[in-house]
Design a protein around this motif. Sequence first.
Motif, PDB file in Angstrom:
ATOM      1  N   ARG A  70     -38.085 -43.243  23.301  1.00  0.00           N
ATOM      2  CA  ARG A  70     -36.996 -43.573  24.229  1.00  0.00           C
ATOM      3  C   ARG A  70     -37.504 -44.445  25.363  1.00  0.00           C
ATOM      4  O   ARG A  70     -38.557 -44.180  25.956  1.00  0.00           O
ATOM      5  CB  ARG A  70     -36.361 -42.301  24.791  1.00  0.00           C
ATOM      6  CG  ARG A  70     -35.174 -42.594  25.700  1.00  0.00           C
ATOM      7  CD  ARG A  70     -34.378 -41.354  26.017  1.00  0.00           C
ATOM      8  NE  ARG A  70     -35.143 -40.351  26.744  1.00  0.00           N
ATOM      9  CZ  ARG A  70     -34.639 -39.207  27.181  1.00  0.00           C
ATOM     10  NH1 ARG A  70     -33.379 -38.912  26.923  1.00  0.00           N
ATOM     11  NH2 ARG A  70     -35.380 -38.357  27.830  1.00  0.00           N
ATOM     12  N   PRO A  72     -36.322 -45.632  28.872  1.00  0.00           N
ATOM     13  CA  PRO A  72     -35.366 -45.609  29.993  1.00  0.00           C
ATOM     14  C   PRO A  72     -35.485 -46.867  30.837  1.00  0.00           C
ATOM     15  O   PRO A  72     -36.574 -47.410  31.019  1.00  0.00           O
ATOM     16  CB  PRO A  72     -35.790 -44.371  30.786  1.00  0.00           C
ATOM     17  CG  PRO A  72     -37.237 -44.188  30.466  1.00  0.00           C
ATOM     18  CD  PRO A  72     -37.425 -44.681  29.054  1.00  0.00           C
ATOM     19  N   CYS A 106     -28.226 -41.360  30.441  1.00  0.00           N
ATOM     20  CA  CYS A 106     -28.502 -39.966  30.744  1.00  0.00           C
ATOM     21  C   CYS A 106     -27.986 -39.666  32.145  1.00  0.00           C
ATOM     22  O   CYS A 106     -28.269 -40.413  33.084  1.00  0.00           O
ATOM     23  CB  CYS A 106     -30.004 -39.673  30.679  1.00  0.00           C
ATOM     24  SG  CYS A 106     -30.636 -39.447  29.009  1.00  0.00           S
ATOM     25  N   ASP A 144     -26.743 -36.397  27.645  1.00  0.00           N
ATOM     26  CA  ASP A 144     -26.954 -37.624  26.881  1.00  0.00           C
ATOM     27  C   ASP A 144     -25.588 -38.152  26.476  1.00  0.00           C
ATOM     28  O   ASP A 144     -24.886 -37.525  25.678  1.00  0.00           O
ATOM     29  CB  ASP A 144     -27.805 -37.284  25.651  1.00  0.00           C
ATOM     30  CG  ASP A 144     -28.278 -38.513  24.900  1.00  0.00           C
ATOM     31  OD1 ASP A 144     -27.835 -39.628  25.234  1.00  0.00           O
ATOM     32  OD2 ASP A 144     -29.095 -38.353  23.964  1.00  0.00           O
ATOM     33  N   HIS A 175     -29.170 -43.043  34.423  1.00  0.00           N
ATOM     34  CA  HIS A 175     -29.954 -44.199  34.015  1.00  0.00           C
ATOM     35  C   HIS A 175     -29.656 -44.527  32.551  1.00  0.00           C
ATOM     36  O   HIS A 175     -29.391 -43.644  31.731  1.00  0.00           O
ATOM     37  CB  HIS A 175     -31.458 -43.973  34.209  1.00  0.00           C
ATOM     38  CG  HIS A 175     -32.050 -42.906  33.334  1.00  0.00           C
ATOM     39  ND1 HIS A 175     -32.194 -41.607  33.759  1.00  0.00           N
ATOM     40  CD2 HIS A 175     -32.528 -42.953  32.073  1.00  0.00           C
ATOM     41  CE1 HIS A 175     -32.741 -40.887  32.793  1.00  0.00           C
ATOM     42  NE2 HIS A 175     -32.958 -41.673  31.754  1.00  0.00           N
ATOM     43  N   TYR A 177     -30.675 -46.190  28.795  1.00  0.00           N
ATOM     44  CA  TYR A 177     -31.893 -46.170  27.989  1.00  0.00           C
ATOM     45  C   TYR A 177     -31.619 -46.780  26.624  1.00  0.00           C
ATOM     46  O   TYR A 177     -30.479 -46.887  26.174  1.00  0.00           O
ATOM     47  CB  TYR A 177     -32.426 -44.745  27.832  1.00  0.00           C
ATOM     48  CG  TYR A 177     -31.586 -43.864  26.928  1.00  0.00           C
ATOM     49  CD1 TYR A 177     -31.814 -43.828  25.553  1.00  0.00           C
ATOM     50  CD2 TYR A 177     -30.540 -43.099  27.424  1.00  0.00           C
ATOM     51  CE1 TYR A 177     -31.031 -43.046  24.713  1.00  0.00           C
ATOM     52  CE2 TYR A 177     -29.759 -42.320  26.595  1.00  0.00           C
ATOM     53  CZ  TYR A 177     -30.010 -42.299  25.240  1.00  0.00           C
ATOM     54  OH  TYR A 177     -29.221 -41.532  24.409  1.00  0.00           O
TER      55      TYR A 177
END
Length: 246
Positions: A70, A72, A106, A144, A175, A177
Amino acid sequence: DYVASLPADDTGFRGAVLLRQGLYAVFGSLKIAASGVVLRGEGMGEDGTILVAAGTDRRTLLRIAGTNDRLPQSDVRHITDPYVPVGTMRFNLDSAASLRVGGNVCVVRPSTQAWIESLGMDEFGGGLKGQFAWKPGSRDIVWDRVITAIDANSISVDAPITMAIETMFGAATLHAYEWPGRIQNVGIENIRCRSAYNAKNPKDEDHAWMAVTFECAQDAWVRQFAAEHFAGSAVNIQESCRRITV
């Protein structure tokens, strides 16, 4: 592995591996690590397809696992609503610049000292305050979500939040991602899984623990499925997943 090497079609599927009726002893694990792969049997009954986790090692029999890569974005945004109730799917940000509809985000509700004290979780009685008290940051809630609409600095997401957000307990953040290695369109169906075990020891745990696990996956499923004698879970879905149907 062969099906995983095939190109995906327009719907995101590569193909299915069909295990015909019968009993299959597996010393180890079967792993699906690519999107669009389905493992399918010919029935979950005793006369169907049965996978036996043979041996005495603790493991997962069927593992669906993408890559934990992942990425971000560095821009952290703050939710500006003083109170966001449970069930909300729309809230305001200090800036929605560069966010896009369909993008992954997120939403993080912080676990601050003020919130911990309001719950009385800063002490457990009996002189155990320091040892077992919750610590700030140890109970953060992370949702999520996918952005479904943007109107100026107000955004909508695809599913509601499940706990109220209150600025008096610390501002929630958001944020964006990217997650290129999270696999999707993966399924397990029409199969019975069974673990070998020591029938003379009702407390035996030296055998397979999980029938199926999901890691770094989304839009995946297990259906028409049975699990017997595993020491842990029939299906274990880790927090790196979303939209899994069992």
